[in-house]
Write a protein that holds these residues in place. Structure first.
Motif, mmCIF file in Angstrom:
data_model
loop_
_atom_site.group_PDB
_atom_site.id
_atom_site.type_symbol
_atom_site.label_atom_id
_atom_site.label_comp_id
_atom_site.label_asym_id
_atom_site.label_seq_id
_atom_site.Cartn_x
_atom_site.Cartn_y
_atom_site.Cartn_z
ATOM 1 N N MET A 172 0.820 -1.202 0.000
ATOM 2 C CA MET A 172 0.000 0.000 0.000
ATOM 3 C C MET A 172 0.860 1.260 0.000
ATOM 4 N N GLU A 173 1.898 1.244 0.820
ATOM 5 C CA GLU A 173 2.688 2.447 1.054
ATOM 6 C C GLU A 173 3.796 2.669 0.037
ATOM 7 N N ASN A 174 4.069 1.669 -0.789
ATOM 8 C CA ASN A 174 5.136 1.805 -1.785
ATOM 9 C C ASN A 174 4.608 1.795 -3.218
ATOM 10 N N THR A 175 3.314 1.983 -3.364
ATOM 11 C CA THR A 175 2.723 2.085 -4.697
ATOM 12 C C THR A 175 2.074 3.450 -4.863
ATOM 13 N N ASP A 176 2.041 3.909 -6.106
ATOM 14 C CA ASP A 176 1.500 5.218 -6.451
ATOM 15 C C ASP A 176 -0.019 5.110 -6.596
ATOM 16 N N PRO A 177 -0.782 5.831 -5.775
ATOM 17 C CA PRO A 177 -2.252 5.767 -5.873
ATOM 18 C C PRO A 177 -2.788 6.160 -7.248
ATOM 19 N N GLU A 178 -2.000 6.888 -8.015
ATOM 20 C CA GLU A 178 -2.427 7.268 -9.355
ATOM 21 C C GLU A 178 -2.253 6.128 -10.352
ATOM 22 N N LEU A 179 -1.492 5.115 -9.953
ATOM 23 C CA LEU A 179 -1.193 4.008 -10.862
ATOM 24 C C LEU A 179 -1.694 2.656 -10.372
ATOM 25 N N VAL A 180 -1.872 2.520 -9.074
ATOM 26 C CA VAL A 180 -2.180 1.209 -8.490
ATOM 27 C C VAL A 180 -3.401 1.277 -7.580
ATOM 28 N N ASP A 181 -4.411 0.493 -7.926
ATOM 29 C CA ASP A 181 -5.562 0.275 -7.048
ATOM 30 C C ASP A 181 -5.466 -1.126 -6.458
ATOM 31 N N PHE A 182 -6.373 -1.434 -5.543
ATOM 32 C CA PHE A 182 -6.364 -2.747 -4.910
ATOM 33 C C PHE A 182 -7.764 -3.350 -4.916
ATOM 34 N N GLU A 183 -7.789 -4.679 -4.997
ATOM 35 C CA GLU A 183 -9.023 -5.438 -4.883
ATOM 36 C C GLU A 183 -8.946 -6.240 -3.592
ATOM 37 N N MET A 184 -9.818 -5.932 -2.648
ATOM 38 C CA MET A 184 -9.790 -6.637 -1.374
ATOM 39 C C MET A 184 -10.618 -7.909 -1.450
ATOM 40 N N ASP A 185 -9.961 -9.038 -1.267
ATOM 41 C CA ASP A 185 -10.691 -10.283 -1.079
ATOM 42 C C ASP A 185 -11.039 -10.348 0.401
ATOM 43 N N MET A 186 -12.285 -10.017 0.730
ATOM 44 C CA MET A 186 -12.687 -9.895 2.127
ATOM 45 C C MET A 186 -12.577 -11.214 2.879
ATOM 46 N N TYR A 187 -12.764 -12.316 2.168
ATOM 47 C CA TYR A 187 -12.626 -13.628 2.793
ATOM 48 C C TYR A 187 -11.202 -13.826 3.304
ATOM 49 N N TRP A 188 -10.214 -13.581 2.434
ATOM 50 C CA TRP A 188 -8.828 -13.843 2.823
ATOM 51 C C TRP A 188 -8.347 -12.881 3.903
#
Length: 302
Positions: free
Chosen positions: A194-210
């Motif tokens: 989270m902290e080493n990626t650029d928010p303008e380039l990288v989003d995240f998909e949360m697998d809520m189960y995992w």
């Protein structure tokens, strides 16, 4: 359960042979207020979910057998969005981009994203994905790493992939498993990503189960990094039996509080809610897909 004054007096009237129709109005009015309040509370408890999707891996065998018929059936269940994967015929199941886009348009669904190998032939994949109408290409797996530095290197790769996809008018996201939520060298690897990626380039998909089975509160983690998670997987978990086996079950049959999670996540930047199920007990993939769609229709306010 709350005590209901009206029920008490109705029962009393029946016992005394007195019709409830002639009961004093003051006995009825509190029940009406209580009933009205209960309805309002129920409305407030529901989350507004305009549409939801399904990760097609949930019905991978059916997709391999007849992708078009399977997608048509899923659209009939109420899914408005699809998320793909590479099942051996590419993320478009052997169809060319125009054919694929026509299919999804005819079905009234959008192909929001696909899990893909974002570290090989990304430009070619991006061109086809853009033409087919996709918004995201998602890295589904990097495997547990032995050091935090290794995760930092993956963060750099994510930034590079994100830049490439952005040049094609697409977005990049990373889908987590439990291993990035397990402490390593005193640090949570997911925090490093989270902290080493650029928010303008990288989003995240949360697998809520995992996230949940790793022992982390999905809601609290979303709040820690608001607006970074744009997609999520909805997959329920039965109580831990201590045997280390997967715990996936039908939505609503497990212990993950999705009603609250969905409501809270929409306030933290979540845009896409994707059903996924990989374990089937007493059901089969297509039946589970239909039941999961029905759960979302009946649980959330539209």
């Amino acid at each position: 359960m709350m005590n209901n004054p009206r029920r008490k007096f109705i029962k009393m009237g029946a016992l005394l042979g007195v019709s409830s129709a002639i009961m004093p109005l003051q006995f009825c009015s509190p029940a009406k207020k209580e009933e009205s309040a209960t309805i309002e509370e129920a409305k407030a408890a529901k989350s507004k979910l305009n549409s939801f999707g399904i990760q097609l891996y949930s019905v991978k065998d059916e997709m391999a057998n007849d992708a078009k018929a399977t997608m048509a059936a899923l659209a009939g269940f109420g899914y408005k969005q699809f998320e793909g994967f590479d099942g051996g015929k590419g993320v478009l199941w052997g169809m060319d981009p125009k054919e694929f886009k026509t299919l999804t348009s005819d079905l009234g669904v959008s192909m929001v994203a696909s899990h893909a190998n974002v570290f090989e032939n990304l430009d070619a994949q991006a061109e086809a994905a853009k033409e087919a109408g996709l918004e995201y290409l998602i890295c589904p797996w990097i495997g547990g790493q032995e050091t935090i530095d290794a995760y930092k290197k993956f963060a750099d790769k994510f930034n590079e992939a994100g830049a490439t996809l952005k040049s094609h008018g697409l977005k990049f996201a990373y889908h987590n498993h439990d291993y990035t939520f397990e402490t390593l060298e005193g640090v949570m690897p997911q925090d490093v990503l989270m902290e080493n990626t650029d928010p303008e380039l990288v989003d995240f998909e949360m697998d809520m189960y995992w996230v949940y089975v790793a022992g982390v509160d999905p809601s609290a983690y979303l709040a820690k990094y608001p607006n970074r998670f744009k997609l999520c997987h909805l997959k329920d978990a039965e109580p831990d039996k201590g045997d280390g086996e997967e715990r996936g079950v039908l939505l609503g049959a497990g212990e993950i509080p999705f009603s609250n999670l969905v409501k809270e996540s929409t306030q933290l930047g979540m845009e896409y809610f994707i059903v996924e199920q990989e374990r089937f007990v007493g059901t089969n993939p297509m039946e589970a897909a239909e039941k999961n769609a029905a759960y979302l229709k009946n649980t959330f306010e539209y």
